[in-house]
Scaffold this motif. Structure first.
Motif, PDB file in Angstrom:
ATOM      1  N   GLU A  35       0.742  -1.329  -0.338  1.00 32.77           N
ATOM      2  CA  GLU A  35      -0.301  -0.070  -0.263  1.00 32.77           C
ATOM      3  C   GLU A  35       1.039   1.176   0.161  1.00 32.77           C
ATOM      4  N   SER A  93       0.527   3.352  -3.218  1.00 31.45           N
ATOM      5  CA  SER A  93      -0.654   4.456  -3.218  1.00 31.45           C
ATOM      6  C   SER A  93      -1.529   5.099  -4.437  1.00 31.45           C
ATOM      7  N   VAL A 112      -6.621   1.019  -3.877  1.00 32.62           N
ATOM      8  CA  VAL A 112      -7.087   2.103  -2.836  1.00 32.62           C
ATOM      9  C   VAL A 112      -7.548  -0.051  -2.336  1.00 32.62           C
ATOM     10  N   LYS A 140      -6.738   1.011  -8.508  1.00 33.30           N
ATOM     11  CA  LYS A 140      -8.233   1.785  -9.232  1.00 33.30           C
ATOM     12  C   LYS A 140      -8.897   1.779 -10.510  1.00 33.30           C
ATOM     13  N   MET A 157     -15.108   5.704   0.420  1.00 32.83           N
ATOM     14  CA  MET A 157     -15.285   6.009  -0.518  1.00 32.83           C
ATOM     15  C   MET A 157     -16.033   5.527  -0.970  1.00 32.83           C
TER      16      MET A 157
END
Length: 252
Positions: A184, A188, A192, A202, A248
């Motif tokens: 992560e 990044s 996600v 993503k 999110m």
């Protein structure tokens, strides 16, 4: 005494030809193969015995610095000599940490001296190289005695399972021995977090839906409960979005 086996890795055909000519003039070495980038080089290294790899630092697809990190994971890694035409900041770090390199245009005497003292990349030197490189664009997976390179663009999601992380592509799943937190932090911009044990690419998110959670799907969720899940492009699987990460969905 048998000649040492060399691999030349450079994206420029003229640079490879120059090295071939110089190695031929020096004598005592056999060029077993050439590669135009790190991915091609890894394929050669897993099929042929190579004693020394002459590796260009800047190449498309996979550069020499990332290649060096993957090479260190091979059961029998070759000695490394880097070649470059520029990048003075990197060269300062190379000098300070005794990482051997050849500055282009390469001279026969310098190449001969470098070949004579070529050595494997040490752990400390590998750490120096990691500080110079951008995030690697491939994950290296150990499978049946080989190192498989999985391009990050192919990864749909990463899910923690005990001490391993499952790396899922459209075709299959692989096991990677690392931590989800480390992945992560490194990637990044690409992934996600949707659950404490899952990261999703993503660009692989097709949308979200409410579904009943299967008992074996993801720990920490109540079996049979309606939960939000991520729909993933190219596969039928879904991943549960934990309550902590449902913000999110509201942001979509």
């Amino acid at each position: 005494m048998a000649s040492q086996q060399l691999l030349i890795v450079d994206d420029e055909p003229l640079a490879r030809q120059r090295l071939r000519d110089l190695v031929g003039d020096i004598g005592g070495y056999t060029i077993v193969a050439e590669a135009a980038n790190g991915v091609e080089a890894m394929a050669v290294l897993q099929q042929s015995q190579v004693d020394i790899a002459l590796v260009d630092i800047r190449m498309p697809v996979m550069d020499g610095i990332e290649l060096a990190q993957h090479i260190r994971k091979l059961p029998a890694s070759p000695n490394l000599i880097f070649t470059t035409a520029y990048d003075h900041y990197a060269l300062q770090a190379f000098d300070l940490n005794a990482i051997d390199y050849l500055l282009k245009p390469i001279r026969a005497e310098r190449l001969s001296a470098a070949l004579a003292k070529a050595r494997p990349l040490q752990a400390r030197q590998s750490q120096v190289l990691q500080s110079l490189q951008e995030a690697p664009q491939h994950l290296s997976i150990h499978e049946r005695g080989k190192v498989l390179l999985i391009a990050l663009d192919e990864v749909l999601y990463l899910r923690a399972e005990l001490k391993y992380v499952t790396v899922r592509t459209r075709e299959k799943s692989y096991l990677l021995e690392t931590s989800l937190n480390q992945l992560e932090q490194t990637y990044s911009d690409r992934f996600v977090r949707v659950h404490r044990n899952a990261l999703v690419a993503k660009n692989a998110i097709a949308g979200y839906a409410r579904q009943r959670v299967h008992p074996d799907e993801q720990a920490g969720e109540t079996a049979g409960e309606l939960s939000w899940v991520v729909l993933i492009k190219g596969v039928a699987e879904t991943l549960v979005v934990s309550r902590r990460h449902q913000h999110m969905i509201r942001a979509v």
